[in-house]
Design a protein around this motif. Structure first.
Motif, PDB file in Angstrom:
ATOM      1  N   ARG A  31       2.210-113.707  47.421  1.00  0.00           N
ATOM      2  CA  ARG A  31       1.272-112.829  48.138  1.00  0.00           C
ATOM      3  C   ARG A  31       0.613-113.545  49.309  1.00  0.00           C
ATOM      4  NH1 ARG A  31      -2.014-109.019  43.947  1.00  0.00           N
ATOM      5  NH2 ARG A  31      -0.221-107.778  43.330  1.00  0.00           N
ATOM      6  N   ARG A  32       0.397-114.840  49.168  1.00  0.00           N
ATOM      7  CA  ARG A  32      -0.256-115.602  50.238  1.00  0.00           C
ATOM      8  C   ARG A  32       0.699-115.971  51.362  1.00  0.00           C
ATOM      9  NH1 ARG A  32      -4.041-119.793  46.889  1.00  0.00           N
ATOM     10  NH2 ARG A  32      -5.415-118.231  46.004  1.00  0.00           N
ATOM     11  N   ARG A  33       1.980-115.834  51.109  1.00  0.00           N
ATOM     12  CA  ARG A  33       2.955-116.199  52.129  1.00  0.00           C
ATOM     13  C   ARG A  33       2.719-115.334  53.358  1.00  0.00           C
ATOM     14  NH1 ARG A  33       9.164-115.476  50.958  1.00  0.00           N
ATOM     15  NH2 ARG A  33       8.988-117.434  49.857  1.00  0.00           N
ATOM     16  N   ARG A  34       2.657-115.985  54.486  1.00  0.00           N
ATOM     17  CA  ARG A  34       2.411-115.260  55.727  1.00  0.00           C
ATOM     18  C   ARG A  34       3.727-114.970  56.421  1.00  0.00           C
ATOM     19  NH1 ARG A  34      -2.668-118.910  57.487  1.00  0.00           N
ATOM     20  NH2 ARG A  34      -4.018-118.160  55.854  1.00  0.00           N
ATOM     21  N   VAL A  35       3.768-113.823  57.016  1.00  0.00           N
ATOM     22  CA  VAL A  35       4.946-113.444  57.775  1.00  0.00           C
ATOM     23  C   VAL A  35       4.906-114.215  59.084  1.00  0.00           C
ATOM     24  CG1 VAL A  35       6.154-111.524  58.869  1.00  0.00           C
ATOM     25  CG2 VAL A  35       4.932-111.183  56.706  1.00  0.00           C
TER      26      VAL A  35
END
Length: 155
Positions: A128-132
């Motif tokens: 969920r914390r992974r940024r695009v």
């Protein structure tokens, strides 16, 4: 194709192989009912030498001794639970292949689900914390000319 058939044949032989028992004829009780109880109980006790086998399957000397103690206790009139309690009192709950859920064994029983749930939660939070990655900006006119020159394309 032949290799698959050979693998399937070997797998069937291994699966259908009768389980090995280390109970010696001299250990067996004369009463078939008591012997059946003894065999059932010996499948519930861990060989402390082998650690991944029951005493029914193990050829270790300690497993032999435990089988004899088990049969002596049954011959003395103990119930199945009394026999298991007697052996666990002398060798610890580790000797039981299926230890009871008690405060002493909570860590044993609860560690795997806690690790699975904790690891799954950590992976979910990390996903969920992974940024695009931001979109790549368009090339400027100078960069377009230079790229065309490098690629050998006509202008």
């Amino acid at each position: 194709m032949v290799l698959r058939l050979l693998f399937a044949a070997v797998l069937l032989v291994v699966i259908e192989q009768p389980s090995v028992h280390a109970v010696e004829p001299a250990e067996r009780l004369a009463d078939p009912a008591l012997e059946a109880r003894a065999r059932g109980l010996s499948k519930e006790l861990r060989c402390l030498v082998c650690q991944n086998q029951s005493i029914d399957e193990s050829n270790a000397d300690l497993a032999h001794d435990l089988r004899l103690v088990l049969r002596q206790r049954l011959g003395a009139g103990d119930t199945d639970q009394q026999v298991l309690d007697y052996i666990a009192a002398r060798y610890g709950v580790f000797v039981l292949l299926d230890p009871p859920f008690t405060p002493l064994t909570w860590v044993l029983w609860l560690t795997p689900p806690v690790l699975v749930l904790g690891g799954g939660s950590w992976l979910l939070l990390r996903a969920r914390r992974r940024r695009v990655d931001p979109a790549v900006p368009d090339l400027t006119p100078d960069e377009s000319v230079r790229a065309a020159r490098l690629l050998g394309e006509p202008r």
